[in-house]
Design an enzyme around this catalytic site. Structure first.
Site, mmCIF file in Angstrom:
data_model
loop_
_atom_site.group_PDB
_atom_site.id
_atom_site.type_symbol
_atom_site.label_atom_id
_atom_site.label_comp_id
_atom_site.label_asym_id
_atom_site.label_seq_id
_atom_site.Cartn_x
_atom_site.Cartn_y
_atom_site.Cartn_z
ATOM 1 N N GLY A 78 6.871 1.271 3.457
ATOM 2 C CA GLY A 78 8.561 1.888 2.751
ATOM 3 C C GLY A 78 7.816 1.342 0.778
ATOM 4 C CB SER A 79 4.955 1.222 -1.441
ATOM 5 O OG SER A 79 4.873 2.218 -1.620
ATOM 6 N N PRO A 118 0.638 -1.234 -0.101
ATOM 7 C CG PRO A 118 -0.562 -1.606 1.541
ATOM 8 C CD PRO A 118 0.568 -2.364 0.623
ATOM 9 C CB VAL A 119 1.074 4.035 -2.578
ATOM 10 C CG1 VAL A 119 1.605 3.534 -3.482
ATOM 11 C CG2 VAL A 119 -0.021 4.484 -2.514
ATOM 12 C CG ASP A 177 11.071 3.736 4.676
ATOM 13 O OD1 ASP A 177 11.439 3.877 6.167
ATOM 14 O OD2 ASP A 177 10.317 4.353 3.551
ATOM 15 N N GLY A 229 3.812 3.957 5.749
ATOM 16 C CA GLY A 229 4.518 3.268 6.295
ATOM 17 C C GLY A 229 5.118 2.179 5.790
ATOM 18 C CB ALA A 268 12.576 2.470 -0.025
#
Ligand code: PMV
Length: 309
Positions: free
Chosen positions: A103-104, A97-98, A148, A101, A106
């Site tokens: 890390g999408s 999920p964007v 991240d 939190g 990175a």
């Protein structure tokens, strides 16, 4: 030929925010969610980017140069002085999920970079990939600590102190956490900026709060390494209280944290930038489903049960 790469999501267990001020933080990969990239030669001219999750099908040069995907590719081609540009089809998918939190950003950067490295026959060490991904993070997030990109690059638990050599660590006994999403997307840049304002207004006070969180992260690492995972619950609760003091929790996060504790979690806290995004709860494995249901009943948009090992 098609080159593929995949990168996991991540979650911060302890120390978010204070990590920006040189204190330690612990983060672990979350392998159930991942970003996947495929790069192949194309018969049409240009570098075509297909990211069906965000409904993007475009040639590189038609995207603004600060577009998150375009900036990775431009910087990569510049770094390696690739000329002329090859004709490529790049497909990017992600189950992370964007802006929550996990890390999408990175993970997409690292997977995309690795797929390009392999397709264009270059060589980059993990350290170089990590450094490159950090530069990309800085373009989009202001002054990120680098945690991240580090945990995503090395895909292993990381004890992170900004500017220090990377320390990975072993998990003595695997333990279970429930990750739960408020569904509220909150820019980390803002919460980080607000903490900075607090800090600037009273440096001695906040330095001592940050020290307390740093100690919690250190103690947590020791407990994780020695397999005393059940001691982490209390540390999560303490860390959450200090994050509330830093004003980065929210009513929704607090509601999920209470719901998890009431359903039998051993401890819970927000994770990441806060104000929205995710929280985590430490659970005995046999309680995970119950806590997960309680979180959904308390308004979570989704939950994920993961084993940290
Ligand atoms: O929201 P996330 O998971 O990307 O984490 C941000 C972590 C902070 O410590 C708040 C910021 C940082 O750059 O480390």
């Amino acid at each position: 030929m098609t080159s593929r790469s995949t990168s996991p999501g991540k979650i911060i267990l302890f120390g978010e925010h204070v990590v920006v001020y040189g204190r330690p933080a612990l983060a672990v990969p979350v392998t159930q969610v991942h970003a996947d990239v495929e790069v192949s030669d194309s018969s049409r001219a240009g570098i075509w980017i297909n990211a069906p999750d965000v409904n993007l099908h475009a040639e590189l040069n038609t995207l603004p140069s600060d577009h998150p995907l375009a900036s990775v590719i431009h910087n990569f081609l510049f770094l390696w002085r690739v000329s002329p540009f090859p004709n490529l089809e790049i497909t990017i998918t992600s189950t992370i999920p964007v802006a929550s939190g996990l890390g999408s950003g990175a993970a997409v950067t690292v997977a995309l970079t690795r797929a390009l490295v392999s397709h264009l026959d270059r060589l980059m060490t993990d350290e170089e990939i990590n450094g490159f991904a950090y530069e990309i993070e800085k373009l989009h997030h202001g002054t990120p600590s680098g945690i991240d990109n580090t945990v995503v690059t090395y895909a292993t638990p990381v004890y992170f102190i900004k500017g220090k050599p990377i320390e990975t660590f072993k998990v003595g006994t695997p333990f279970t956490i429930v990750i739960s999403d408020t569904g509220i997307s909150a820019p980390t840049k803002e919460s980080v900026g607000d903490v900075r304002k607090l800090w600037e207004a009273d440096i001695p006070k906040w330095e001592s709060v940050f020290d307390r969180v740093g100690k919690i992260a250190e103690e947590a690492r020791k407990n994780i390494e020695s397999g005393k995972w059940e001691l982490l619950g209390k540390l999560m609760d303490q860390n959450h209280t200090l994050l509330q003091e830093m004003t980065v929790s929210s009513p929704e996060l607090d509601r999920l944290v209470s719901a998890a504790r009431n359903a039998g979690a051993m401890g819970a806290k927000l994770s990441g930038g806060g104000r929205g995004g995710n929280m985590i709860a430490l659970v005995e494995p046999e309680r995970a489903e119950e806590v997960s249901s309680a979180l959904m009943a308390a308004g979570a948009k989704r939950t994920l049960i993961t084993t940290v090992s």
